[in-house]
Write a protein that holds these residues in place. Structure first.
Motif, PDB file in Angstrom:
ATOM      1  N   ALA A  13      49.039  22.268   0.837  1.00 58.99           N
ATOM      2  CA  ALA A  13      48.521  22.807   2.100  1.00 58.99           C
ATOM      3  C   ALA A  13      48.476  24.333   2.049  1.00 58.99           C
ATOM      4  O   ALA A  13      47.477  24.961   2.437  1.00 58.99           O
ATOM      5  CB  ALA A  13      49.393  22.331   3.252  1.00 58.99           C
ATOM      6  N   LEU A  14      49.559  24.954   1.524  1.00 59.96           N
ATOM      7  CA  LEU A  14      49.595  26.417   1.405  1.00 59.96           C
ATOM      8  C   LEU A  14      48.480  26.917   0.497  1.00 59.96           C
ATOM      9  O   LEU A  14      47.842  27.931   0.781  1.00 59.96           O
ATOM     10  CB  LEU A  14      50.946  26.864   0.828  1.00 59.96           C
ATOM     11  N   PHE A  15      48.245  26.190  -0.588  1.00 64.53           N
ATOM     12  CA  PHE A  15      47.195  26.575  -1.534  1.00 64.53           C
ATOM     13  C   PHE A  15      45.841  26.614  -0.826  1.00 64.53           C
ATOM     14  O   PHE A  15      45.082  27.582  -0.953  1.00 64.53           O
ATOM     15  CB  PHE A  15      47.176  25.564  -2.689  1.00 64.53           C
ATOM     16  N   ALA A  16      45.562  25.564  -0.023  1.00 60.11           N
ATOM     17  CA  ALA A  16      44.274  25.499   0.675  1.00 60.11           C
ATOM     18  C   ALA A  16      44.180  26.595   1.732  1.00 60.11           C
ATOM     19  O   ALA A  16      43.128  27.230   1.893  1.00 60.11           O
ATOM     20  CB  ALA A  16      44.103  24.123   1.300  1.00 60.11           C
ATOM     21  N   ILE A  17      45.286  26.853   2.445  1.00 61.84           N
ATOM     22  CA  ILE A  17      45.276  27.917   3.459  1.00 61.84           C
ATOM     23  C   ILE A  17      45.005  29.267   2.796  1.00 61.84           C
ATOM     24  O   ILE A  17      44.189  30.070   3.275  1.00 61.84           O
ATOM     25  CB  ILE A  17      46.627  27.941   4.212  1.00 61.84           C
ATOM     26  N   GLY A  18      45.685  29.494   1.656  1.00 63.65           N
ATOM     27  CA  GLY A  18      45.471  30.752   0.940  1.00 63.65           C
ATOM     28  C   GLY A  18      44.038  30.896   0.465  1.00 63.65           C
ATOM     29  O   GLY A  18      43.439  31.967   0.568  1.00 63.65           O
ATOM     30  N   LEU A  19      43.475  29.804  -0.041  1.00 57.82           N
ATOM     31  CA  LEU A  19      42.100  29.846  -0.536  1.00 57.82           C
ATOM     32  C   LEU A  19      41.137  30.149   0.609  1.00 57.82           C
ATOM     33  O   LEU A  19      40.229  30.984   0.470  1.00 57.82           O
ATOM     34  CB  LEU A  19      41.747  28.509  -1.196  1.00 57.82           C
ATOM     35  N   ALA A  20      41.350  29.487   1.753  1.00 54.08           N
ATOM     36  CA  ALA A  20      40.475  29.737   2.903  1.00 54.08           C
ATOM     37  C   ALA A  20      40.584  31.196   3.338  1.00 54.08           C
ATOM     38  O   ALA A  20      39.567  31.855   3.620  1.00 54.08           O
ATOM     39  CB  ALA A  20      40.859  28.797   4.049  1.00 54.08           C
ATOM     40  N   GLY A  21      41.817  31.732   3.359  1.00 51.44           N
ATOM     41  CA  GLY A  21      42.001  33.126   3.747  1.00 51.44           C
ATOM     42  C   GLY A  21      41.312  34.076   2.784  1.00 51.44           C
ATOM     43  O   GLY A  21      40.676  35.043   3.192  1.00 51.44           O
ATOM     44  N   LEU A  22      41.426  33.756   1.492  1.00 50.41           N
ATOM     45  CA  LEU A  22      40.806  34.591   0.471  1.00 50.41           C
ATOM     46  C   LEU A  22      39.294  34.635   0.654  1.00 50.41           C
ATOM     47  O   LEU A  22      38.650  35.672   0.477  1.00 50.41           O
ATOM     48  CB  LEU A  22      41.167  34.025  -0.903  1.00 50.41           C
ATOM     49  N   LYS A  31      43.069  39.759   2.110  1.00 47.01           N
ATOM     50  CA  LYS A  31      42.718  38.989   0.916  1.00 47.01           C
ATOM     51  C   LYS A  31      43.898  38.945  -0.056  1.00 47.01           C
ATOM     52  O   LYS A  31      44.198  37.905  -0.634  1.00 47.01           O
ATOM     53  CB  LYS A  31      41.499  39.622   0.226  1.00 47.01           C
ATOM     54  N   ILE A  32      44.580  40.106  -0.219  1.00 48.19           N
ATOM     55  CA  ILE A  32      45.713  40.158  -1.142  1.00 48.19           C
ATOM     56  C   ILE A  32      46.845  39.256  -0.630  1.00 48.19           C
ATOM     57  O   ILE A  32      47.468  38.519  -1.399  1.00 48.19           O
ATOM     58  CB  ILE A  32      46.186  41.615  -1.321  1.00 48.19           C
ATOM     59  N   LEU A  33      47.083  39.300   0.688  1.00 52.13           N
ATOM     60  CA  LEU A  33      48.114  38.431   1.273  1.00 52.13           C
ATOM     61  C   LEU A  33      47.752  36.963   1.078  1.00 52.13           C
ATOM     62  O   LEU A  33      48.603  36.140   0.714  1.00 52.13           O
ATOM     63  CB  LEU A  33      48.276  38.735   2.763  1.00 52.13           C
ATOM     64  N   ALA A  34      46.467  36.639   1.312  1.00 45.13           N
ATOM     65  CA  ALA A  34      46.028  35.252   1.152  1.00 45.13           C
ATOM     66  C   ALA A  34      46.207  34.806  -0.291  1.00 45.13           C
ATOM     67  O   ALA A  34      46.610  33.670  -0.558  1.00 45.13           O
ATOM     68  CB  ALA A  34      44.570  35.118   1.570  1.00 45.13           C
ATOM     69  N   PHE A  35      45.938  35.724  -1.232  1.00 42.15           N
ATOM     70  CA  PHE A  35      46.103  35.391  -2.641  1.00 42.15           C
ATOM     71  C   PHE A  35      47.562  35.074  -2.957  1.00 42.15           C
ATOM     72  O   PHE A  35      47.861  34.169  -3.741  1.00 42.15           O
ATOM     73  CB  PHE A  35      45.610  36.564  -3.485  1.00 42.15           C
ATOM     74  N   ALA A  74      50.563  41.671 -10.313  1.00 44.94           N
ATOM     75  CA  ALA A  74      49.150  41.590  -9.951  1.00 44.94           C
ATOM     76  C   ALA A  74      48.935  42.121  -8.536  1.00 44.94           C
ATOM     77  O   ALA A  74      47.953  42.815  -8.268  1.00 44.94           O
ATOM     78  CB  ALA A  74      48.677  40.141 -10.060  1.00 44.94           C
ATOM     79  N   THR A  75      49.874  41.803  -7.627  1.00 45.36           N
ATOM     80  CA  THR A  75      49.750  42.287  -6.253  1.00 45.36           C
ATOM     81  C   THR A  75      49.815  43.810  -6.210  1.00 45.36           C
ATOM     82  O   THR A  75      49.028  44.458  -5.499  1.00 45.36           O
ATOM     83  CB  THR A  75      50.868  41.698  -5.382  1.00 45.36           C
ATOM     84  N   ALA A  76      50.754  44.378  -6.982  1.00 41.19           N
ATOM     85  CA  ALA A  76      50.878  45.839  -6.985  1.00 41.19           C
ATOM     86  C   ALA A  76      49.603  46.487  -7.515  1.00 41.19           C
ATOM     87  O   ALA A  76      49.111  47.479  -6.955  1.00 41.19           O
ATOM     88  CB  ALA A  76      52.077  46.253  -7.837  1.00 41.19           C
ATOM     89  N   LEU A  77      49.039  45.901  -8.572  1.00 41.65           N
ATOM     90  CA  LEU A  77      47.798  46.448  -9.130  1.00 41.65           C
ATOM     91  C   LEU A  77      46.662  46.308  -8.118  1.00 41.65           C
ATOM     92  O   LEU A  77      45.858  47.242  -7.932  1.00 41.65           O
ATOM     93  CB  LEU A  77      47.460  45.718 -10.431  1.00 41.65           C
ATOM     94  N   ALA A  78      46.616  45.156  -7.428  1.00 41.99           N
ATOM     95  CA  ALA A  78      45.563  44.942  -6.427  1.00 41.99           C
ATOM     96  C   ALA A  78      45.690  45.955  -5.296  1.00 41.99           C
ATOM     97  O   ALA A  78      44.687  46.504  -4.815  1.00 41.99           O
ATOM     98  CB  ALA A  78      45.649  43.520  -5.887  1.00 41.99           C
ATOM     99  N   LEU A  79      46.938  46.223  -4.879  1.00 40.82           N
ATOM    100  CA  LEU A  79      47.147  47.202  -3.805  1.00 40.82           C
ATOM    101  C   LEU A  79      46.712  48.589  -4.246  1.00 40.82           C
ATOM    102  O   LEU A  79      46.090  49.332  -3.474  1.00 40.82           O
ATOM    103  CB  LEU A  79      48.619  47.216  -3.389  1.00 40.82           C
ATOM    104  N   ALA A  80      47.022  48.932  -5.510  1.00 41.21           N
ATOM    105  CA  ALA A  80      46.608  50.248  -6.018  1.00 41.21           C
ATOM    106  C   ALA A  80      45.084  50.346  -6.050  1.00 41.21           C
ATOM    107  O   ALA A  80      44.508  51.388  -5.697  1.00 41.21           O
ATOM    108  CB  ALA A  80      47.200  50.468  -7.409  1.00 41.21           C
TER     109      ALA A  80
END
Lengths: 106, 220
Positions: A13-22, A31-35, A74-80
């Motif tokens: 369920a979390l995977f699908a929620i994250g995908l929808a958010g992305l 988008k980064i949070l959803a990922f 990956a999150t840190a790089l995405a934020l940068a």
């Protein structure tokens, strides 16, 4: 149904929620949070399925531990990257997500 | 975004969740008994905690590449934050209570990191947890204004960042004459794992803290 399987289903369920958010959220921070939610779902599936017969499997646990660290990097790089985009364009949206009829909206 | 497109995406994602859940409920029994294999080989791994044994011995390759990924991500963050204001890395001094708390907590966190590193051989813990605590100490000190941001990391810092990967690589290559990469001799496995984990703890702590510190000083 065992508790481990319940964790795995919650992970799906979390995977699908994250995908929808992305896909649906235009703001890059969202988008980064959803990922990250998507990734947490995948980790929960791995750990949950790894102990569904009651015996705890250390291999998926080690893989998830590895995955968590990679996800942080990956999150840190995405934020940068997002910050760089904000510095250069003043926008926290990708070009295709920007309404081109309106001026800068944030 | 058009409303029907949003509705379609939500519908497809819900369908994906249901399909994933259905697939999990229909999974067959395990074809390979990995826990039994790990338990059977635990004596030769050099440590007594199965997760640490998997991380640093049975599947050491994963961990080696993971540390490389971590270093690459930090290099990316450094490359992106090079426009940071180099003469303004000093943070504004924080509240005195936070500063005192950070001064008290930072040594304790280093102690906890050392404990986690040591205990990883036979209980939950290890290099990643220890490195995360070290990094948290670094971020806390930065938030309290006691640590400057890393506009340009010096030679010593760069060495510390690469140390974990280099130690791991050296240990991995040292096993080559015995047969394969990352093959530890059984008698030395425990000591080698502790050596690798000590290097990893320092590098992971510095890298994770660096991911924050490298961009924290940037002024827009």
């Amino acid at each position: 149904m065992s508790a481990a399987l319940l964790y795995a289903l919650a992970g799906a369920a979390l995977f699908a929620i994250g995908l929808a958010g992305l896909l649906l959220q235009p703001h890059l921070l969202r988008k980064i949070l959803a990922f990250n939610i998507l990734g947490s779902g995948a980790f929960l599936i791995l750990v949950g399925l790894g102990q569904r017969d009651g015996i705890i499997d250390p291999v998926p646990q080690a893989m998830v531990l590895t995955g968590i660290v990679v996800a942080i990097a990956a999150t840190a790089l995405a934020l940068a990257l997002a910050r760089q985009l904000l510095d250069l364009t003043g926008q926290m949206r990708l070009p295709e997500d920007r309404p081109d009829t309106e001026p800068a909206d944030d | 975004m058009k409303a029907w497109l949003t509705a379609l995406t939500v519908l497809l994602c819900s369908g994906l969740a249901l399909a994933l859940g259905g697939a999990m409920l229909a999974l067959p029994e395990f074809a390979v008994r990995l826990p039994a294999q790990v338990t059977a080989n635990l004596d030769t791994s050099g440590v007594s905690h199965p997760v640490t044994a998997v991380l640093l011995n049975f599947r050491g390759y994963d961990t080696l590449l993971e540390v490389a990924v971590l270093l690459l991500a930090l290099l990316g963050v450094f490359a992106l934050s090079r426009h940071a204001d180099e003469h303004a890395p000093r943070a504004t001094p924080a509240h005195p209570v936070l500063q005192t708390l950070a001064r008290l907590l930072a040594p304790l966190m280093v102690l906890v990191a050392g404990y986690l590193l040591w205990v990883g051989a036979h209980a939950p813990g290890g290099a990643f947890q220890a490195g995360a605590v070290l990094a948290a100490a670094g971020v806390l000190l930065r938030l309290a204004g006691l640590l400057p941001a890393w506009a340009q990391p010096g030679r010593l810092l760069r060495g510390g960042l690469a140390l974990g990967l280099l130690v791991f690589l050296a240990v991995a290559v040292a096993g080559l004459p015995q047969g394969s990469l990352l093959h530890y001799p059984v008698s030395m496995a425990g000591a080698l794992i502790l050596l690798v984990e000590a290097g990893l703890t320092l590098s992971i702590g510095l890298t994770l803290a660096g991911l924050y510190l490298a961009s924290a000083g940037a002024k827009r």
